[in-house]
Motif scaffolding. Structure first.
Motif, PDB file in Angstrom:
ATOM      1  N   ALA A  80      28.182  96.192   5.616  1.00 14.11           N
ATOM      2  CA  ALA A  80      27.022  95.308   5.768  1.00 14.11           C
ATOM      3  C   ALA A  80      26.798  94.568   4.463  1.00 14.11           C
ATOM      4  O   ALA A  80      26.843  95.162   3.379  1.00 14.11           O
ATOM      5  CB  ALA A  80      25.781  96.112   6.149  1.00 14.11           C
ATOM      6  N   THR A 124      18.237  89.658   5.002  1.00 12.23           N
ATOM      7  CA  THR A 124      19.198  89.716   6.097  1.00 12.23           C
ATOM      8  C   THR A 124      20.257  90.765   5.789  1.00 12.23           C
ATOM      9  O   THR A 124      20.506  91.095   4.628  1.00 12.23           O
ATOM     10  CB  THR A 124      19.885  88.348   6.331  1.00 12.23           C
ATOM     11  OG1 THR A 124      20.653  88.001   5.159  1.00 12.23           O
ATOM     12  CG2 THR A 124      18.861  87.267   6.614  1.00 12.23           C
ATOM     13  N   THR A 126      24.168  91.383   7.272  1.00 10.91           N
ATOM     14  CA  THR A 126      25.208  90.904   8.166  1.00 10.91           C
ATOM     15  C   THR A 126      26.343  91.921   8.241  1.00 10.91           C
ATOM     16  O   THR A 126      26.970  92.243   7.224  1.00 10.91           O
ATOM     17  CB  THR A 126      25.765  89.551   7.686  1.00 10.91           C
ATOM     18  OG1 THR A 126      24.680  88.621   7.589  1.00 10.91           O
ATOM     19  CG2 THR A 126      26.803  89.018   8.653  1.00 10.91           C
ATOM     20  N   ARG A 128      29.993  93.401   8.944  1.00 12.91           N
ATOM     21  CA  ARG A 128      31.396  92.988   8.957  1.00 12.91           C
ATOM     22  C   ARG A 128      32.182  94.052   9.714  1.00 12.91           C
ATOM     23  O   ARG A 128      32.093  95.244   9.400  1.00 12.91           O
ATOM     24  CB  ARG A 128      31.937  92.857   7.529  1.00 12.91           C
ATOM     25  CG  ARG A 128      31.357  91.686   6.740  1.00 12.91           C
ATOM     26  CD  ARG A 128      31.928  91.675   5.328  1.00 12.91           C
ATOM     27  NE  ARG A 128      31.458  90.525   4.563  1.00 12.91           N
ATOM     28  CZ  ARG A 128      31.725  90.346   3.261  1.00 12.91           C
ATOM     29  NH1 ARG A 128      32.455  91.241   2.607  1.00 12.91           N
ATOM     30  NH2 ARG A 128      31.267  89.287   2.644  1.00 12.91           N
ATOM     31  N   GLN A 142      24.616  95.590  14.674  1.00 13.94           N
ATOM     32  CA  GLN A 142      23.957  94.425  14.092  1.00 13.94           C
ATOM     33  C   GLN A 142      22.479  94.392  14.449  1.00 13.94           C
ATOM     34  O   GLN A 142      21.628  94.007  13.617  1.00 13.94           O
ATOM     35  CB  GLN A 142      24.635  93.139  14.568  1.00 13.94           C
ATOM     36  CG  GLN A 142      24.095  91.877  13.895  1.00 13.94           C
ATOM     37  CD  GLN A 142      24.272  91.905  12.387  1.00 13.94           C
ATOM     38  OE1 GLN A 142      25.395  91.994  11.895  1.00 13.94           O
ATOM     39  NE2 GLN A 142      23.163  91.838  11.644  1.00 13.94           N
ATOM     40  N   ASN A 146      19.516  94.285  11.782  1.00 14.29           N
ATOM     41  CA  ASN A 146      18.465  93.260  11.826  1.00 14.29           C
ATOM     42  C   ASN A 146      17.082  93.905  11.748  1.00 14.29           C
ATOM     43  O   ASN A 146      16.165  93.371  11.108  1.00 14.29           O
ATOM     44  CB  ASN A 146      18.579  92.439  13.105  1.00 14.29           C
ATOM     45  CG  ASN A 146      19.814  91.556  13.122  1.00 14.29           C
ATOM     46  OD1 ASN A 146      20.435  91.311  12.087  1.00 14.29           O
ATOM     47  ND2 ASN A 146      20.182  91.075  14.295  1.00 14.29           N
TER      48      ASN A 146
END
Length: 334
Positions: A80, A124, A126, A128, A142, A146
């Motif tokens: 992340a 944020t 994200t 991977r 995800q 979030n």
């Protein structure tokens, strides 16, 4: 390859989005980076001086201990990356009193600084994912990331922490040396249950240091303020931020009696590790260097002055990387 489920309990930790890789607790360095400027080389006669500083800080990069993006390994080849934006507007009233009393050849004085902080943080995280990773699992992970990022975002406006700095001011025709022993009190708006706080925490900071300024006949002026911050433990979280050196500097050219232009900036380096839950192996040691253009004006009678500067950051470690801008007004009250 068969992917084992990534444990939700592990994902739903601050470390899962890299928030553990930050300098001091919640990136609250308790330092007005870049605040001092041209006044470091100006003599101060006995009296009461006022300053009102306005700072804007904005950052969209988050660096780890190697200066790279903050990335956390979640296992199974999944990681992340932390992102987002930090925006802070700070209004800083400051009063400085230089007395007629002496300690040796130096005049005794004290300054009091109380920042008012408007802080907005959008985080944020994200994910991977390796090739072939199940899309349903990726979506679920995800979504959890979030949620963690949203929980660590928000806006707050309130008082920051108060710095009280007694000092001894030695001056001659060309230079100025100030020895100070500051104390930062936990007066800021702070709740440990909140992710975003104007105050750094329920702890004290002892901050010895010095200021040195010198002006040459050829128009060059140099000033620096160097402090060493020693933090007590935050009683609300049992977290203890490490000790760090913070230096502001100003190299200006005196165009005429009123105008100055040049380079200003700051340097901060943390020397001891943070102690507390979730501290990374490197101790979250912070580092940042900033430099940028500055323009200053002072009135002919010396009773007031103004300054503007823009300071991009670089060589950042365990901290957000952005740009600090200052608009500063200095005046004599009596």
């Amino acid at each position: 390859m068969r992917y084992q489920p990534v444990r939700s309990a592990f994902i739903l930790t601050l470390a899962a989005i890299g928030l553990s890789a930050q300098a001091t607790e919640n990136q609250q360095l308790r330092a007005l980076l870049g605040a001092p400027g041209q006044e470091m080389t100006l003599p101060q006669l006995p009296g009461l001086y006022g300053q009102v500083w306005a700072q804007h800080y904005e950052a969209t990069k988050f660096r780890n201990g190697d200066g790279d993006d903050q990335v956390t390994d979640l296992g199974n080849g999944v990681s992340a990356v932390r992102g987002g934006k930090i925006s802070a507007n700070v209004l800083v009233p400051r009063l400085t009193w230089v007395s007629e009393a002496h300690l040796g050849d130096g005049r005794l004085g004290v300054s009091v600084t109380l920042p008012i902080i408007d802080l907005d943080v959008h985080t944020t995280a994200t994910g991977r994912f390796p090739a072939g990773f199940p899309s349903s699992m990726a979506s679920a992970i995800q979504a959890q990331l979030n949620g963690v990022a949203a929980a660590n975002s928000g806006s707050q406006t309130g008082l920051g922490d108060t710095e009280i700095a007694p000092f001894v001011d030695f001056q001659d025709d060309e230079s100025r040396l100030v020895l100070l022993a500051a104390l930062v009190a936990p007066t800021g708006d702070y709740k440990s249950s909140r992710a975003i706080n104007p105050g750094a925490g329920k702890f004290w900071t002892i901050r010895p240091g010095f200021l040195y300024g010198r002006a040459w006949e050829n128009g060059l002026e140099f000033g620096t303020r160097v402090t060493y911050s020693i933090n007590t433990e935050n009683t609300a979280t049992d977290y203890k931020s490490g000790q760090y050196v913070h230096a502001d500097y100003s190299l200006m050219y005196r165009v005429n009696d009123s105008w100055r232009a040049g380079l200003q900036g700051y340097f901060l380096k943390q020397f001891t590790k943070d102690k507390g839950e979730g501290v990374a192996a490197d101790g979250n040691k912070a580092q940042v260097l900033a430099a940028g253009p500055a323009v200053g004006y002072s009135s002919e009678d010396g009773r007031w002055g103004a300054e503007v500067k823009v300071l991009p950051e670089f060589l950042v470690r365990n901290k957000s990387e952005g740009t600090t801008s200052w608009l500063r007004l200095m005046f004599r009250v009596d």
